[in-house]
Design an enzyme around this catalytic site. Structure first.
Site, PDB file in Angstrom:
ATOM      1  CG  HIS A  77      -3.825   6.552   0.545  1.00 32.54           C
ATOM      2  ND1 HIS A  77      -4.224   6.283   1.832  1.00 32.54           N
ATOM      3  CD2 HIS A  77      -3.041   5.511   0.174  1.00 32.54           C
ATOM      4  CE1 HIS A  77      -3.714   5.129   2.228  1.00 32.54           C
ATOM      5  NE2 HIS A  77      -2.993   4.646   1.239  1.00 32.54           N
ATOM      6  CE  LYS A  85       1.147  -0.479  -6.600  1.00 33.08           C
ATOM      7  NZ  LYS A  85       1.992  -0.038  -5.458  1.00 33.08           N
ATOM      8  CE  LYS A 121      -4.888   1.484   1.658  1.00 33.63           C
ATOM      9  NZ  LYS A 121      -4.571   1.025   0.295  1.00 33.63           N
ATOM     10  CE  LYS A 178       2.269   8.254   4.586  1.00 35.81           C
ATOM     11  NZ  LYS A 178       3.552   7.651   5.015  1.00 35.81           N
ATOM     12  NE  ARG A 235      -5.437 -19.926   9.178  1.00 37.63           N
ATOM     13  CZ  ARG A 235      -6.588 -20.578   8.985  1.00 37.63           C
ATOM     14  NH1 ARG A 235      -7.740 -19.926   9.089  1.00 37.63           N
ATOM     15  NH2 ARG A 235      -6.599 -21.864   8.695  1.00 37.63           N
ATOM     16  CD  GLU A 237       2.612   3.367  -4.362  1.00 39.97           C
ATOM     17  OE1 GLU A 237       2.836   2.783  -3.292  1.00 39.97           O
ATOM     18  OE2 GLU A 237       1.730   3.003  -5.161  1.00 39.97           O
ATOM     19  CG  ASP A 262      -3.743   0.079  -3.472  1.00 38.55           C
ATOM     20  OD1 ASP A 262      -4.049  -0.503  -2.405  1.00 38.55           O
ATOM     21  OD2 ASP A 262      -2.573   0.405  -3.749  1.00 38.55           O
TER      22      ASP A 262
END
Length: 488
Positions: free
Chosen positions: A239, A337, A147, A181, A47, A215, A234
């Site tokens: 994953h 997390k 994703k 990876k 945009r 994480e 997520d």
């Protein structure tokens, strides 16, 4: 599938964060090494109201920020920028879409075109429809989708149907960047390039498998998105289940797209369902509270979000694959997390010896284990029992030791690549091996949806865990009640 390289690469969402951090640096690195097709053009669209010169400056600034000093040069930068063009467009502005269509037609030649939709998933089907309406989605074109593909099975089917009305399945490249990876690639090499492991890679020799994606970060300004998804959508749906497939799949006949993906879908379809009667025994969810990570105080999830929420930031699962190879072997999956350390790791624990001939006293035999660390640094470790030095007057004593291969040290002369370098090069060269097929996506959602429905029906809510810890205490109970323990 015809393998013709692309002559036009178009990024939708070209001014976004992912583009700056990963996509543009990946294209720069590929061009620097002479891996982009000669004459290939790069068109950015979003945009934002840039012209060609403004976007070239944007690209140069991104390269300056995210490519290491030693890999930058004026000549390489100039060569990349000579390929770069820009055309602003918005899906709610037909005039701008017509202008984008005209620009695409002008830049295309007889060779292939790749469209990378680095946008929100709700824009995938409308963007593809707009391309189709303007005669830009026929043979020789392919589309990359980031994703997540939807937020449940129904939305995934809707997105796949919408994109599939314009692009054939073999021209749809669904991205899971974990598959690009280096460590994930090495997992395939370890399994299928070495005769010593594959004969042991089954229920007769392996007692349990653990897959951890941890994480240290919180939601990092993505609170609204994350609160709609949570750790299950997520991370687990894509994953972790992709890693599980690569660990558990049968050897493909060839290392090519159809053969590899055929074996992965067999694993997903063999996953035992976890429904409302099983979620309390086989799953744990958590949500981090205030704590400390690496000695630094950090706020809790609700403080970062700024409102009440029952979204999970941690998930642990005990899964089973009901086939001959893995019958009875638990697969423990875990992601969260604000964990103590960042790591992606796969652990295969072998069964204990059937009878010990050693008087090990206070040091019983520990089972062998293969530990495959994928990030932050690639590492492979084989844990074995070894004689403890000494005179052994009171019986032979054994200690567990590790045969250790540090990939960073072993391949120090090789540059560590961004995952998108490999994924982009494969998309440009029309190689879909490392991309996710529609049936994989939908089978994963079907399994995940059943768990989430079970949580709702059972009224389960996430258990609190302090930031900087390894999740709720019940995550340890999940393994310990079966005689196992997380490798931390």
């Amino acid at each position: 599938m015809t393998r013709q390289p692309a002559s036009l690469f178009t990024i939708f969402g070209a001014t976004g964060d992912l583009s700056q951090r990963m996509l543009l640096p990946s294209l720069y690195s590929l061009d620097r090494e002479g891996l982009l097709p000669e004459g290939m053009r790069i068109l950015g669209t979003a945009r934002s109201e840039h012209d060609d010169a403004g976007f070239r400056q944007f690209v140069a600034d991104a390269i300056e920020r995210f490519v290491p000093d030693g890999e930058r040069s004026e000549d390489c930068m100039a060569r990349l920028l000579a390929r770069v063009h820009y055309q602003p467009a918005s899906l709610d502005d037909g005039t701008s879409l017509d202008a984008l269509g005209e620009r695409l037609h002008a830049l295309r030649d007889e060779r292939d075109t790749v469209y990378h939709l680095s946008t929100a998933p709700r824009f995938y089907a409308p963007t593809c429809a707009a391309l189709g309406e303007r005669g830009l989605a026929g043979p020789g074109t392919r589309v990359m989708l980031e994703k997540p593909i939807g937020r449940d099975l129904a939305s995934a089917v809707a997105i796949n149907d919408g994109v599939g009305r314009v692009f054939d399945e073999e021209r749809i490249f669904r991205v899971d960047h974990y598959l690009g990876k280096e460590g994930v690639q090495n997992l395939l090499a370890l399994r299928f390039g070495n005769a010593m492991f594959e004969p042991l890679w089954n229920t007769r020799h392996i007692e349990q498998v653990q897959i951890t994606v941890a994480e240290t970060v919180g939601v990092e300004g993505r609170g609204d998105y994350y609160d709609e998804s949570g750790a299950m959508r997520d991370m687990v749906q894509n994953h972790l289940l992709q890693l599980l497939c690569l660990v558990a799949m049968e050897p493909p006949t060839h290392f090519e797209p159809t053969a590899v993906r055929n074996e992965k879908i067999k694993v997903l379809r063999s996953l035992r369902a976890i429904g409302r009667d099983d979620v309390a025994q086989h799953t744990v969810t958590g949500q981090y509270t205030a704590g400390a990570v690496a000695g630094k105080a950090v706020p809790g999830y609700l403080e970062e979000l700024g409102r009440a929420s029952t979204t999970e930031t941690f998930v642990a699962l005990r899964a089973h694959i009901d086939n001959w190879r893995w019958r009875g072997v638990p697969f423990y999956l875990r992601t969260g997390k604000r964990m103590p350390q960042r790591r992606t790791e796969i652990v295969l624990q072998f069964r204990s010896v059937p009878h010990s001939i050693f008087d090990t006293g206070a040091s019983p035999l520990a089972p062998n284990a293969l530990v495959i660390r994928l990030q932050p640094e690639e590492h492979i470790e084989l844990r074995l029992m070894n004689k403890t030095p000494g005179l052994d007057r009171h019986g032979l004593q054994l200690t567990q030791v590790a045969l250790d291969m540090d990939m960073q040290e072993e391949f120090a002369a090789h540059r560590r690549r961004l995952a998108y370098e490999r994924l982009y090069l494969d998309a440009i060269e029309n190689n879909g091996t490392l991309f996710v097929r529609r049936d994989e996506t939908e089978a994963a959602w079907q399994w995940v949806d059943a768990i989430q429905d079970g949580w709702r029906r059972a009224g389960l809510v996430p258990k609190p865990y302090p930031a900087g810890t390894a999740g709720p205490a019940s995550a340890h109970t999940l393994t310990e009640k079966h005689g196992h323990a997380w490798l931390d």
